[in-house]
Design a protein around this motif. Structure first.
Motif, PDB file in Angstrom:
ATOM      1  N   GLN A 123      -9.228  -7.729   4.519  1.00 12.46           N
ATOM      2  CA  GLN A 123      -8.150  -8.721   3.881  1.00 12.46           C
ATOM      3  C   GLN A 123      -8.486 -10.150   3.973  1.00 12.46           C
ATOM      4  N   LEU A 124      -9.232 -10.583   5.149  1.00  8.77           N
ATOM      5  CA  LEU A 124      -9.604 -12.103   5.045  1.00  8.77           C
ATOM      6  C   LEU A 124     -10.875 -12.225   4.795  1.00  8.77           C
ATOM      7  N   GLY A 125     -11.949 -11.350   4.892  1.00  8.70           N
ATOM      8  CA  GLY A 125     -13.319 -11.444   4.498  1.00  8.70           C
ATOM      9  C   GLY A 125     -14.035 -12.091   5.864  1.00  8.70           C
TER      10      GLY A 125
ATOM     11  N   TYR B 201      -5.474 -17.147  11.523  1.00  3.79           N
ATOM     12  CA  TYR B 201      -6.059 -16.475  10.584  1.00  3.79           C
ATOM     13  C   TYR B 201      -5.606 -15.904   9.250  1.00  3.79           C
ATOM     14  N   GLY B 202      -4.469 -16.099   9.152  1.00  2.00           N
ATOM     15  CA  GLY B 202      -3.506 -15.960   7.942  1.00  2.00           C
ATOM     16  C   GLY B 202      -3.021 -14.446   7.580  1.00  2.00           C
ATOM     17  N   CYS B 203      -2.944 -13.693   8.656  1.00  2.00           N
ATOM     18  CA  CYS B 203      -2.323 -12.367   8.601  1.00  2.00           C
ATOM     19  C   CYS B 203      -1.040 -12.403   8.341  1.00  2.00           C
ATOM     20  N   VAL B 204      -0.159 -13.703   8.469  1.00  2.00           N
ATOM     21  CA  VAL B 204       1.109 -13.974   8.415  1.00  2.00           C
ATOM     22  C   VAL B 204       1.347 -14.003   6.845  1.00  2.00           C
ATOM     23  N   SER B 205       0.136 -14.458   6.030  1.00  2.00           N
ATOM     24  CA  SER B 205       0.418 -14.580   4.540  1.00  2.00           C
ATOM     25  C   SER B 205       0.862 -13.358   4.170  1.00  2.00           C
ATOM     26  N   CYS B 206       0.480 -12.069   4.399  1.00  2.68           N
ATOM     27  CA  CYS B 206       1.136 -10.936   4.008  1.00  2.68           C
ATOM     28  C   CYS B 206       2.241 -10.210   4.928  1.00  2.68           C
ATOM     29  N   HIS B 207       1.995 -10.385   6.179  1.00  4.35           N
ATOM     30  CA  HIS B 207       2.818  -9.797   7.184  1.00  4.35           C
ATOM     31  C   HIS B 207       3.910 -11.129   7.426  1.00  4.35           C
ATOM     32  N   GLN B 208       4.992 -11.309   6.748  1.00  3.66           N
ATOM     33  CA  GLN B 208       5.793 -12.222   6.955  1.00  3.66           C
ATOM     34  C   GLN B 208       7.552 -12.072   6.984  1.00  3.66           C
TER      35      GLN B 208
ATOM     36  N   LYS C  76      -3.042  -5.145  -2.272  1.00  6.18           N
ATOM     37  CA  LYS C  76      -4.307  -4.373  -2.405  1.00  6.18           C
ATOM     38  C   LYS C  76      -5.017  -4.179  -0.862  1.00  6.18           C
ATOM     39  N   ILE C  77      -5.260  -3.093  -0.510  1.00  5.12           N
ATOM     40  CA  ILE C  77      -6.292  -2.957   0.859  1.00  5.12           C
ATOM     41  C   ILE C  77      -7.600  -3.166   0.244  1.00  5.12           C
ATOM     42  N   GLY C  78      -8.203  -4.187   0.625  1.00  5.62           N
ATOM     43  CA  GLY C  78      -9.565  -4.665   0.275  1.00  5.62           C
ATOM     44  C   GLY C  78      -9.584  -5.744  -0.614  1.00  5.62           C
TER      45      GLY C  78
ATOM     46  N   TYR D  54      -2.243   4.744  11.802  1.00  7.10           N
ATOM     47  CA  TYR D  54      -1.991   3.579  10.937  1.00  7.10           C
ATOM     48  C   TYR D  54      -2.571   3.866   9.666  1.00  7.10           C
ATOM     49  N   PHE D  55      -2.061   2.942   8.827  1.00  3.25           N
ATOM     50  CA  PHE D  55      -2.268   3.005   7.197  1.00  3.25           C
ATOM     51  C   PHE D  55      -1.522   4.099   6.336  1.00  3.25           C
ATOM     52  N   HIS D  56      -1.751   3.975   5.207  1.00  8.69           N
ATOM     53  CA  HIS D  56      -1.069   4.858   4.324  1.00  8.69           C
ATOM     54  C   HIS D  56      -1.306   6.250   4.505  1.00  8.69           C
TER      55      HIS D  56
ATOM     56  N   ARG E 103       2.627  -1.223  -0.427  1.00  6.18           N
ATOM     57  CA  ARG E 103       3.649  -2.256   0.048  1.00  6.18           C
ATOM     58  C   ARG E 103       3.126  -2.585   1.804  1.00  6.18           C
ATOM     59  N   VAL E 104       2.884  -3.730   1.982  1.00  7.26           N
ATOM     60  CA  VAL E 104       2.626  -4.342   3.038  1.00  7.26           C
ATOM     61  C   VAL E 104       3.460  -3.807   3.975  1.00  7.26           C
ATOM     62  N   PRO E 105       2.801  -2.952   5.264  1.00  4.37           N
ATOM     63  CA  PRO E 105       4.019  -2.437   6.233  1.00  4.37           C
ATOM     64  C   PRO E 105       4.365  -3.726   7.068  1.00  4.37           C
TER      65      PRO E 105
ATOM     66  N   GLN F  10       3.958   1.333  18.440  1.00  4.51           N
ATOM     67  CA  GLN F  10       4.720   2.545  18.830  1.00  4.51           C
ATOM     68  C   GLN F  10       4.213   3.631  17.788  1.00  4.51           C
ATOM     69  N   THR F  11       3.849   3.213  16.562  1.00  5.81           N
ATOM     70  CA  THR F  11       3.511   4.074  15.424  1.00  5.81           C
ATOM     71  C   THR F  11       2.513   4.445  15.020  1.00  5.81           C
ATOM     72  N   PRO F  12       1.240   4.853  15.943  1.00  4.58           N
ATOM     73  CA  PRO F  12      -0.027   5.115  15.274  1.00  4.58           C
ATOM     74  C   PRO F  12       0.293   6.654  14.785  1.00  4.58           C
TER      75      PRO F  12
ATOM     76  N   LEU G 289      -5.865 -10.330  21.955  1.00  2.39           N
ATOM     77  CA  LEU G 289      -4.705 -11.168  22.023  1.00  2.39           C
ATOM     78  C   LEU G 289      -3.647 -10.749  20.861  1.00  2.39           C
ATOM     79  N   ILE G 290      -4.369 -10.456  19.793  1.00  2.00           N
ATOM     80  CA  ILE G 290      -3.527 -10.111  18.708  1.00  2.00           C
ATOM     81  C   ILE G 290      -2.702  -8.897  18.993  1.00  2.00           C
ATOM     82  N   VAL G 291      -3.524  -7.896  19.489  1.00  2.00           N
ATOM     83  CA  VAL G 291      -2.863  -6.662  20.109  1.00  2.00           C
ATOM     84  C   VAL G 291      -1.646  -7.081  20.973  1.00  2.00           C
TER      85      VAL G 291
ATOM     86  N   PHE H 199       0.275  -9.655  21.063  1.00  2.00           N
ATOM     87  CA  PHE H 199       1.242  -9.998  20.252  1.00  2.00           C
ATOM     88  C   PHE H 199       1.939  -9.003  19.586  1.00  2.00           C
ATOM     89  N   LEU H 200       1.195  -8.230  19.172  1.00  2.00           N
ATOM     90  CA  LEU H 200       1.833  -6.767  18.243  1.00  2.00           C
ATOM     91  C   LEU H 200       2.604  -6.090  19.247  1.00  2.00           C
ATOM     92  N   GLU H 201       2.129  -5.999  20.397  1.00  2.00           N
ATOM     93  CA  GLU H 201       2.909  -4.998  21.412  1.00  2.00           C
ATOM     94  C   GLU H 201       4.207  -5.730  21.921  1.00  2.00           C
TER      95      GLU H 201
HETATM   96  C1  HEC Z   1      -3.748  -9.462   1.604  1.00  2.00           C
HETATM   97  C2  HEC Z   1      -2.769  -8.958   2.607  1.00  2.00           C
HETATM   98  C3  HEC Z   1      -3.023  -8.736   3.927  1.00  2.00           C
HETATM   99  C4  HEC Z   1      -3.635  -9.676   4.909  1.00  2.00           C
HETATM  100  C5  HEC Z   1      -3.837 -11.112   4.880  1.00  2.00           C
HETATM  101  C6  HEC Z   1      -3.358  -8.622   6.300  1.00  2.00           C
HETATM  102  N1  HEC Z   1      -2.891  -7.586   5.992  1.00  2.00           N
HETATM  103 FE1  HEC Z   1      -2.336  -6.166   7.388  1.00  2.00          FE
HETATM  104  N2  HEC Z   1      -1.755  -4.970   5.937  1.00  2.00           N
HETATM  105  C7  HEC Z   1      -1.852  -4.986   4.648  1.00  2.00           C
HETATM  106  C8  HEC Z   1      -1.563  -3.928   3.827  1.00  2.00           C
HETATM  107  C9  HEC Z   1      -1.655  -3.784   2.188  1.00  2.00           C
HETATM  108  C10 HEC Z   1      -1.533  -2.995   4.607  1.00  2.00           C
HETATM  109  C11 HEC Z   1      -1.699  -1.275   4.410  1.00  2.00           C
HETATM  110  C12 HEC Z   1      -2.790  -0.917   4.123  1.00  2.00           C
HETATM  111  C13 HEC Z   1      -2.877   0.792   3.967  1.00  2.00           C
HETATM  112  O1  HEC Z   1      -1.919   1.301   4.484  1.00  2.00           O
HETATM  113  O2  HEC Z   1      -4.049   1.196   3.662  1.00  2.00           O
HETATM  114  C14 HEC Z   1      -1.657  -3.407   5.893  1.00  2.00           C
HETATM  115  C15 HEC Z   1      -1.696  -2.868   7.394  1.00  2.00           C
HETATM  116  C16 HEC Z   1      -1.864  -3.169   8.603  1.00  2.00           C
HETATM  117  C17 HEC Z   1      -1.233  -2.773   9.724  1.00  2.00           C
HETATM  118  C18 HEC Z   1      -1.055  -1.331  10.019  1.00  2.00           C
HETATM  119  C19 HEC Z   1       0.479  -1.067   9.643  1.00  2.00           C
HETATM  120  C20 HEC Z   1       0.786   0.332   9.754  1.00  2.00           C
HETATM  121  O3  HEC Z   1       1.974   0.657  10.058  1.00  2.00           O
HETATM  122  O4  HEC Z   1       0.000   1.479   9.273  1.00  2.00           O
HETATM  123  C21 HEC Z   1      -1.374  -3.655  10.647  1.00  2.00           C
HETATM  124  C22 HEC Z   1      -1.477  -3.405  12.033  1.00  2.00           C
HETATM  125  C23 HEC Z   1      -2.038  -5.033  10.105  1.00  2.00           C
HETATM  126  N3  HEC Z   1      -1.972  -4.686   8.683  1.00  2.00           N
HETATM  127  C24 HEC Z   1      -1.958  -6.045  10.671  1.00  2.00           C
HETATM  128  C25 HEC Z   1      -2.960  -7.060  10.219  1.00  2.00           C
HETATM  129  C26 HEC Z   1      -3.355  -8.213  10.828  1.00  2.00           C
HETATM  130  C27 HEC Z   1      -3.369  -8.276  12.303  1.00  2.00           C
HETATM  131  C28 HEC Z   1      -4.018  -9.176   9.929  1.00  2.00           C
HETATM  132  C29 HEC Z   1      -4.776 -10.365  10.274  1.00  2.00           C
HETATM  133  C30 HEC Z   1      -6.029 -10.170  10.974  1.00  2.00           C
HETATM  134  C31 HEC Z   1      -3.483  -8.535   8.551  1.00  2.00           C
HETATM  135  N4  HEC Z   1      -2.801  -7.280   8.984  1.00  2.00           N
HETATM  136  C32 HEC Z   1      -3.725  -9.288   7.512  1.00  2.00           C
HETATM  137  C33 HEC Z   1      -2.020  -6.388   3.977  1.00  2.00           C
HETATM  138  C34 HEC Z   1      -2.467  -7.569   4.577  1.00  2.00           C
END
Ligand code: HEC
Ligand code: HEC
Length: 306
Positions: free
Chosen positions: A276-278, A190-197, A208-210, A256-258, A243-245, A252-254, A288-290, A292-294
Protein backbone atom coordinates in the motif's frame (compact mmCIF):
# COMPACT_ATOMS: atom_id res chain seq x y z
CA UNK A 1 0.69 24.21 32.47
CA UNK A 2 -2.64 25.59 31.33
CA UNK A 3 -1.10 26.54 28.01
CA UNK A 4 0.26 23.00 27.62
CA UNK A 5 -3.16 21.55 28.33
CA UNK A 6 -4.73 23.88 25.83
CA UNK A 7 -2.17 23.00 23.20
CA UNK A 8 -2.64 19.28 23.89
CA UNK A 9 -6.39 19.77 23.50
CA UNK A 10 -5.90 21.62 20.23
CA UNK A 11 -3.48 19.09 18.78
CA UNK A 12 -5.76 16.17 19.67
CA UNK A 13 -8.69 17.99 18.13
CA UNK A 14 -6.78 18.00 14.85
CA UNK A 15 -6.03 14.28 14.92
CA UNK A 16 -7.01 12.28 11.81
CA UNK A 17 -8.69 9.73 14.09
CA UNK A 18 -11.24 10.38 16.82
CA UNK A 19 -12.55 8.72 19.97
CA UNK A 20 -15.60 6.49 20.46
CA UNK A 21 -17.82 6.48 23.53
CA UNK A 22 -20.35 4.18 25.13
CA UNK A 23 -23.97 4.99 24.31
CA UNK A 24 -25.27 7.69 26.68
CA UNK A 25 -28.12 5.42 27.75
CA UNK A 26 -28.94 1.71 27.39
CA UNK A 27 -32.48 1.50 25.97
CA UNK A 28 -35.09 -1.31 25.93
CA UNK A 29 -34.70 -1.42 22.13
CA UNK A 30 -30.98 -2.20 22.48
CA UNK A 31 -31.77 -4.96 24.97
CA UNK A 32 -34.40 -6.47 22.67
CA UNK A 33 -31.83 -6.41 19.87
CA UNK A 34 -29.37 -8.13 22.19
CA UNK A 35 -31.85 -10.94 22.85
CA UNK A 36 -32.35 -11.41 19.10
CA UNK A 37 -28.61 -11.31 18.36
CA UNK A 38 -27.97 -14.26 20.69
CA UNK A 39 -31.14 -16.20 19.85
CA UNK A 40 -30.66 -19.40 17.80
CA UNK A 41 -34.41 -19.28 16.97
CA UNK A 42 -33.35 -17.08 14.05
CA UNK A 43 -31.69 -20.08 12.39
CA UNK A 44 -33.23 -23.09 10.69
CA UNK A 45 -31.32 -25.63 12.83
CA UNK A 46 -32.04 -23.63 16.02
CA UNK A 47 -28.32 -23.77 16.79
CA UNK A 48 -26.78 -20.80 15.06
CA UNK A 49 -27.06 -17.23 16.30
CA UNK A 50 -25.40 -14.05 15.11
CA UNK A 51 -22.66 -14.53 17.69
CA UNK A 52 -21.77 -17.96 16.24
CA UNK A 53 -19.76 -16.09 13.59
CA UNK A 54 -19.30 -12.79 15.43
CA UNK A 55 -17.78 -13.97 18.71
CA UNK A 56 -17.63 -11.42 21.52
CA UNK A 57 -14.55 -13.25 22.83
CA UNK A 58 -12.88 -12.57 19.47
CA UNK A 59 -13.48 -8.86 18.97
CA UNK A 60 -16.86 -9.53 17.30
CA UNK A 61 -15.30 -11.64 14.53
CA UNK A 62 -14.39 -15.30 13.94
CA UNK A 63 -11.12 -17.12 14.76
CA UNK A 64 -10.82 -18.94 11.43
CA UNK A 65 -10.28 -17.68 7.91
CA UNK A 66 -13.84 -18.43 6.74
CA UNK A 67 -17.04 -19.26 8.62
CA UNK A 68 -18.94 -22.52 8.09
CA UNK A 69 -22.45 -21.67 6.88
CA UNK A 70 -25.89 -23.25 7.13
CA UNK A 71 -25.80 -24.22 3.44
CA UNK A 72 -22.76 -26.44 4.10
CA UNK A 73 -20.34 -24.11 2.33
CA UNK A 74 -17.72 -21.76 3.69
CA UNK A 75 -18.33 -18.01 3.63
CA UNK A 76 -16.59 -16.15 0.82
CA UNK A 77 -14.95 -13.76 3.30
CA UNK A 78 -13.42 -13.59 6.73
CA UNK A 79 -16.07 -12.54 9.27
CA UNK A 80 -15.72 -8.83 10.09
CA UNK A 81 -16.30 -7.40 13.56
CA UNK A 82 -19.77 -6.24 14.53
CA UNK A 83 -18.34 -3.66 16.94
CA UNK A 84 -18.09 0.08 16.17
CA UNK A 85 -20.17 -0.17 13.03
CA UNK A 86 -21.85 3.22 13.18
CA UNK A 87 -19.68 4.86 10.55
CA UNK A 88 -18.67 1.82 8.55
CA UNK A 89 -19.95 2.86 5.23
CA UNK A 90 -20.44 1.04 3.03
CA UNK A 91 -20.69 -2.41 4.63
CA UNK A 92 -19.32 -5.78 3.54
CA UNK A 93 -15.82 -6.50 2.21
CA UNK A 94 -16.98 -5.54 -1.28
CA UNK A 95 -18.74 -2.44 0.03
CA UNK A 96 -21.82 -4.05 -1.46
CA UNK A 97 -24.22 -3.14 1.36
CA UNK A 98 -25.44 0.42 1.74
CA UNK A 99 -26.90 0.19 5.24
CA UNK A 100 -27.20 -2.00 8.31
CA UNK A 101 -30.80 -2.68 7.30
CA UNK A 102 -29.66 -3.82 3.84
CA UNK A 103 -27.11 -6.13 5.48
CA UNK A 104 -29.83 -7.78 7.57
CA UNK A 105 -32.18 -8.25 4.59
CA UNK A 106 -29.39 -9.67 2.45
CA UNK A 107 -28.43 -12.11 5.23
CA UNK A 108 -31.99 -13.42 5.63
CA UNK A 109 -32.98 -13.39 1.95
CA UNK A 110 -29.95 -15.39 0.81
CA UNK A 111 -30.65 -18.01 3.50
CA UNK A 112 -27.01 -19.12 3.22
CA UNK A 113 -25.78 -18.34 6.72
CA UNK A 114 -28.77 -19.13 8.96
CA UNK A 115 -31.18 -20.79 6.54
CA UNK A 116 -34.41 -19.19 7.71
CA UNK A 117 -36.79 -16.97 5.70
CA UNK A 118 -38.43 -13.82 7.08
CA UNK A 119 -41.82 -15.56 7.24
CA UNK A 120 -40.35 -18.31 9.38
CA UNK A 121 -38.50 -15.92 11.66
CA UNK A 122 -41.63 -13.79 12.19
CA UNK A 123 -43.74 -16.87 12.91
CA UNK A 124 -41.28 -18.33 15.38
CA UNK A 125 -40.94 -15.07 17.30
CA UNK A 126 -44.72 -14.49 17.38
CA UNK A 127 -45.08 -17.75 19.28
CA UNK A 128 -42.97 -16.35 22.13
CA UNK A 129 -44.90 -14.39 24.77
CA UNK A 130 -41.83 -12.44 25.88
CA UNK A 131 -41.06 -11.26 22.35
CA UNK A 132 -44.70 -10.34 21.73
CA UNK A 133 -44.91 -8.08 24.74
CA UNK A 134 -41.51 -6.49 24.23
CA UNK A 135 -42.12 -5.80 20.54
CA UNK A 136 -45.61 -4.33 21.01
CA UNK A 137 -44.28 -2.03 23.71
CA UNK A 138 -41.68 -0.64 21.27
CA UNK A 139 -43.26 -0.83 17.83
CA UNK A 140 -46.94 -0.23 16.93
CA UNK A 141 -46.74 -2.91 14.18
CA UNK A 142 -45.47 -5.59 16.61
CA UNK A 143 -43.24 -8.38 15.31
CA UNK A 144 -42.37 -7.74 11.65
CA UNK A 145 -39.20 -8.06 9.58
CA UNK A 146 -38.88 -4.31 9.83
CA UNK A 147 -39.05 -4.13 13.62
CA UNK A 148 -36.83 -7.22 14.03
CA UNK A 149 -34.25 -5.54 11.80
CA UNK A 150 -34.60 -2.25 13.64
CA UNK A 151 -33.98 -3.81 17.05
CA UNK A 152 -30.94 -5.74 15.79
CA UNK A 153 -29.50 -2.66 14.10
CA UNK A 154 -30.02 -0.51 17.20
CA UNK A 155 -28.23 -3.10 19.33
CA UNK A 156 -25.29 -3.44 16.97
CA UNK A 157 -24.84 0.31 16.62
CA UNK A 158 -24.60 0.51 20.41
CA UNK A 159 -21.62 -1.89 20.43
CA UNK A 160 -18.89 0.72 20.70
CA UNK A 161 -15.63 -0.28 22.38
CA UNK A 162 -13.80 2.66 23.99
CA UNK A 163 -10.12 1.70 24.36
CA UNK A 164 -7.01 2.97 26.16
CA UNK A 165 -6.18 4.83 22.94
CA UNK A 166 -9.47 6.76 23.20
CA UNK A 167 -8.49 7.84 26.72
CA UNK A 168 -5.15 8.98 25.29
CA UNK A 169 -6.89 10.92 22.51
CA UNK A 170 -9.03 12.63 25.13
CA UNK A 171 -5.94 13.88 26.92
CA UNK A 172 -4.81 11.09 29.29
CA UNK A 173 -1.17 10.84 28.20
CA UNK A 174 -0.51 7.88 30.50
CA UNK A 175 -3.37 5.73 29.15
CA UNK A 176 -1.11 3.97 26.63
CA UNK A 177 2.57 2.98 26.61
CA UNK A 178 5.41 5.07 25.14
CA UNK A 179 5.72 2.44 22.44
CA UNK A 180 2.06 2.81 21.50
CA UNK A 181 2.44 6.62 21.31
CA UNK A 182 5.48 6.24 19.04
CA UNK A 183 3.61 3.62 17.02
CA UNK A 184 0.72 6.04 16.50
CA UNK A 185 3.16 8.71 15.28
CA UNK A 186 4.65 6.20 12.82
CA UNK A 187 1.17 5.14 11.72
CA UNK A 188 0.54 8.77 10.77
CA UNK A 189 4.01 9.47 9.36
CA UNK A 190 4.11 6.39 7.11
CA UNK A 191 0.69 7.29 5.76
CA UNK A 192 -1.33 4.33 7.08
CA UNK A 193 -3.75 6.97 8.28
CA UNK A 194 -4.55 8.05 4.72
CA UNK A 195 -6.69 4.90 4.44
CA UNK A 196 -7.34 3.94 8.06
CA UNK A 197 -8.81 7.15 9.47
CA UNK A 198 -11.78 8.69 11.26
CA UNK A 199 -13.53 7.41 14.35
CA UNK A 200 -13.21 3.78 13.31
CA UNK A 201 -9.61 4.11 12.09
CA UNK A 202 -10.84 2.69 8.80
CA UNK A 203 -14.19 1.35 7.68
CA UNK A 204 -15.12 4.31 5.49
CA UNK A 205 -13.21 3.91 2.20
CA UNK A 206 -12.87 1.43 -0.61
CA UNK A 207 -9.30 0.75 -1.69
CA UNK A 208 -7.36 -1.72 -3.74
CA UNK A 209 -4.98 -4.13 -2.02
CA UNK A 210 -1.76 -3.56 -3.94
CA UNK A 211 -2.18 0.11 -4.89
CA UNK A 212 1.61 0.56 -5.20
CA UNK A 213 3.10 -2.96 -5.37
CA UNK A 214 0.71 -5.51 -6.96
CA UNK A 215 -0.65 -8.05 -4.50
CA UNK A 216 -0.58 -11.61 -5.85
CA UNK A 217 -3.71 -13.73 -5.70
CA UNK A 218 -4.74 -17.19 -6.72
CA UNK A 219 -6.78 -16.90 -9.96
CA UNK A 220 -8.13 -20.44 -9.40
CA UNK A 221 -9.63 -19.69 -5.98
CA UNK A 222 -13.22 -20.87 -6.46
CA UNK A 223 -14.56 -18.50 -3.78
CA UNK A 224 -13.50 -15.54 -5.97
CA UNK A 225 -12.86 -13.67 -2.74
CA UNK A 226 -9.75 -11.97 -4.14
CA UNK A 227 -11.79 -10.30 -6.88
CA UNK A 228 -13.34 -8.17 -4.15
CA UNK A 229 -15.64 -5.41 -5.28
CA UNK A 230 -15.49 -6.70 -8.86
CA UNK A 231 -17.90 -9.44 -7.72
CA UNK A 232 -20.47 -6.69 -7.08
CA UNK A 233 -19.81 -4.25 -9.92
CA UNK A 234 -18.14 -6.39 -12.66
CA UNK A 235 -16.01 -3.34 -13.34
CA UNK A 236 -12.38 -4.36 -13.97
CA UNK A 237 -11.08 -1.38 -12.02
CA UNK A 238 -12.69 -2.96 -8.93
CA UNK A 239 -10.63 -6.17 -8.99
CA UNK A 240 -8.95 -6.53 -5.56
CA UNK A 241 -10.81 -3.50 -4.20
CA UNK A 242 -12.08 -3.90 -0.62
CA UNK A 243 -13.61 -1.82 2.10
CA UNK A 244 -10.65 -0.63 4.20
CA UNK A 245 -11.15 -2.44 7.53
CA UNK A 246 -11.62 -0.56 10.79
CA UNK A 247 -8.59 -1.21 13.00
CA UNK A 248 -10.46 -1.02 16.30
CA UNK A 249 -9.92 -4.26 18.30
CA UNK A 250 -7.70 -5.51 15.48
CA UNK A 251 -5.32 -7.22 17.93
CA UNK A 252 -8.25 -9.47 18.92
CA UNK A 253 -9.45 -10.42 15.45
CA UNK A 254 -6.93 -12.65 13.67
CA UNK A 255 -6.73 -14.01 11.04
CA UNK A 256 -6.53 -10.91 8.83
CA UNK A 257 -7.48 -9.67 5.40
CA UNK A 258 -10.62 -10.40 3.40
CA UNK A 259 -9.69 -14.07 3.12
CA UNK A 260 -8.16 -14.54 6.57
CA UNK A 261 -4.87 -15.46 4.88
CA UNK A 262 -2.50 -13.64 7.25
CA UNK A 263 -2.28 -14.64 10.88
CA UNK A 264 -0.12 -12.03 12.64
CA UNK A 265 -0.21 -8.25 12.88
CA UNK A 266 3.55 -8.12 12.21
CA UNK A 267 3.04 -9.79 8.83
CA UNK A 268 0.02 -7.59 8.02
CA UNK A 269 1.99 -4.41 8.77
CA UNK A 270 4.90 -5.52 6.56
CA UNK A 271 2.49 -6.38 3.72
CA UNK A 272 0.64 -3.08 4.11
CA UNK A 273 3.90 -1.11 4.00
CA UNK A 274 5.08 -2.98 0.91
CA UNK A 275 1.87 -3.14 -1.12
CA UNK A 276 0.00 0.00 0.00
CA UNK A 277 2.94 2.34 0.58
CA UNK A 278 5.72 0.84 -1.56
CA UNK A 279 8.29 0.54 1.19
CA UNK A 280 9.94 -1.89 3.57
CA UNK A 281 9.85 -0.74 7.17
CA UNK A 282 12.31 -1.72 9.93
CA UNK A 283 11.27 -4.37 12.42
CA UNK A 284 11.56 -1.91 15.33
CA UNK A 285 8.92 0.27 13.67
CA UNK A 286 6.70 -2.77 13.05
CA UNK A 287 6.89 -3.55 16.79
CA UNK A 288 5.89 0.00 17.71
CA UNK A 289 2.95 -0.01 15.30
CA UNK A 290 1.80 -3.32 16.83
CA UNK A 291 1.89 -1.63 20.27
CA UNK A 292 -0.32 1.16 18.87
CA UNK A 293 -2.76 -1.33 17.33
CA UNK A 294 -2.93 -3.22 20.65
CA UNK A 295 -4.02 -0.01 22.38
CA UNK A 296 -7.17 -0.01 20.21
CA UNK A 297 -8.82 -2.91 22.06
CA UNK A 298 -11.88 -2.36 24.22
CA UNK A 299 -15.16 -4.09 25.09
CA UNK A 300 -18.79 -3.15 24.52
CA UNK A 301 -20.76 -1.72 27.44
CA UNK A 302 -21.10 -4.48 30.11
CA UNK A 303 -24.92 -4.45 29.87
CA UNK A 304 -24.68 -5.20 26.15
CA UNK A 305 -22.30 -8.13 26.58
CA UNK A 306 -23.62 -11.73 26.34
C1 HEC B 1 -4.00 2.67 0.26
C2 HEC B 1 -4.81 2.34 1.42
C3 HEC B 1 -4.14 1.68 2.62
C4 HEC B 1 -2.99 2.06 3.29
C5 HEC B 1 -2.08 3.24 2.98
C6 HEC B 1 -2.84 1.14 4.39
N1 HEC B 1 -3.87 0.23 4.39
FE1 HEC B 1 -4.13 -1.25 5.75
N2 HEC B 1 -5.66 -1.99 4.63
C7 HEC B 1 -6.12 -1.47 3.45
C8 HEC B 1 -7.02 -2.39 2.81
C9 HEC B 1 -7.77 -2.20 1.49
C10 HEC B 1 -7.08 -3.52 3.66
C11 HEC B 1 -7.86 -4.81 3.40
C12 HEC B 1 -6.97 -5.74 2.60
C13 HEC B 1 -7.56 -7.11 2.36
O1 HEC B 1 -8.41 -7.55 3.12
O2 HEC B 1 -7.14 -7.78 1.40
C14 HEC B 1 -6.20 -3.23 4.80
C15 HEC B 1 -6.02 -4.09 5.89
C16 HEC B 1 -5.26 -3.79 7.00
C17 HEC B 1 -5.20 -4.57 8.22
C18 HEC B 1 -5.95 -5.88 8.46
C19 HEC B 1 -7.28 -5.61 9.11
C20 HEC B 1 -8.20 -6.81 9.16
O3 HEC B 1 -9.11 -6.80 10.00
O4 HEC B 1 -8.04 -7.77 8.38
C21 HEC B 1 -4.33 -3.93 9.08
C22 HEC B 1 -3.96 -4.36 10.49
C23 HEC B 1 -3.84 -2.77 8.39
N3 HEC B 1 -4.44 -2.70 7.15
C24 HEC B 1 -2.91 -1.88 8.91
C25 HEC B 1 -2.24 -0.93 8.12
C26 HEC B 1 -1.02 -0.26 8.51
C27 HEC B 1 -0.30 -0.46 9.83
C28 HEC B 1 -0.68 0.56 7.47
C29 HEC B 1 0.56 1.42 7.33
C30 HEC B 1 1.83 0.70 7.38
C31 HEC B 1 -1.72 0.43 6.47
N4 HEC B 1 -2.63 -0.51 6.89
C32 HEC B 1 -1.78 1.16 5.28
C33 HEC B 1 -5.80 -0.21 2.95
C34 HEC B 1 -4.66 0.51 3.32
C1 HEC C 1 -22.40 -18.29 9.37
C2 HEC C 1 -21.66 -17.12 9.84
C3 HEC C 1 -22.40 -15.84 10.09
C4 HEC C 1 -23.58 -15.66 10.79
C5 HEC C 1 -24.45 -16.71 11.45
C6 HEC C 1 -23.81 -14.22 10.81
N1 HEC C 1 -22.81 -13.56 10.16
FE1 HEC C 1 -22.64 -11.55 9.94
N2 HEC C 1 -21.12 -11.83 8.64
C7 HEC C 1 -20.51 -13.04 8.36
C8 HEC C 1 -19.54 -12.86 7.27
C9 HEC C 1 -18.66 -13.93 6.66
C10 HEC C 1 -19.62 -11.48 6.91
C11 HEC C 1 -18.87 -10.78 5.78
C12 HEC C 1 -19.79 -10.75 4.57
C13 HEC C 1 -19.28 -9.89 3.44
O1 HEC C 1 -18.44 -9.02 3.64
O2 HEC C 1 -19.74 -10.09 2.30
C14 HEC C 1 -20.60 -10.88 7.81
C15 HEC C 1 -20.93 -9.52 7.82
C16 HEC C 1 -21.77 -8.92 8.73
C17 HEC C 1 -21.96 -7.48 8.85
C18 HEC C 1 -21.25 -6.41 8.07
C19 HEC C 1 -20.12 -5.84 8.89
C20 HEC C 1 -19.24 -4.91 8.13
O3 HEC C 1 -18.44 -4.21 8.75
O4 HEC C 1 -19.29 -4.85 6.91
C21 HEC C 1 -22.90 -7.29 9.84
C22 HEC C 1 -23.44 -5.97 10.36
C23 HEC C 1 -23.28 -8.61 10.31
N3 HEC C 1 -22.57 -9.58 9.63
C24 HEC C 1 -24.26 -8.84 11.28
C25 HEC C 1 -24.80 -10.10 11.53
C26 HEC C 1 -26.05 -10.32 12.27
C27 HEC C 1 -26.91 -9.24 12.88
C28 HEC C 1 -26.24 -11.68 12.29
C29 HEC C 1 -27.41 -12.45 12.88
C30 HEC C 1 -28.73 -12.07 12.39
C31 HEC C 1 -25.11 -12.28 11.58
N4 HEC C 1 -24.28 -11.29 11.12
C32 HEC C 1 -24.93 -13.65 11.42
C33 HEC C 1 -20.78 -14.24 8.97
C34 HEC C 1 -21.93 -14.50 9.70
Amino acid sequence: MLLQLLLAGISHAREPVSAVQYPAKITPEMLLGKKLFFDPLLSEDRQTNCASCHLFSHGGSYPQAKTPMHNGRKSRYNSPSVFNLSQNYPLGWEGQLTSMQAQMHSLVNKQAKMGLSWDNIENRLRQQADYNSRFTRLYPEGITRKSITQALVTYQLALTTPSPFDAYLQGDESAISEDAILGYELFKRYGCVSCHQGQKIGGNLLQKIGVIEPYAYDPDDSSQASLGRYNTTENEADIQVFRVPSLRNVAQTPPYFHDGSVSTLEDVIRLMARHQLGREIPVTDVTLIVAFLESLSGSPHPTLMP
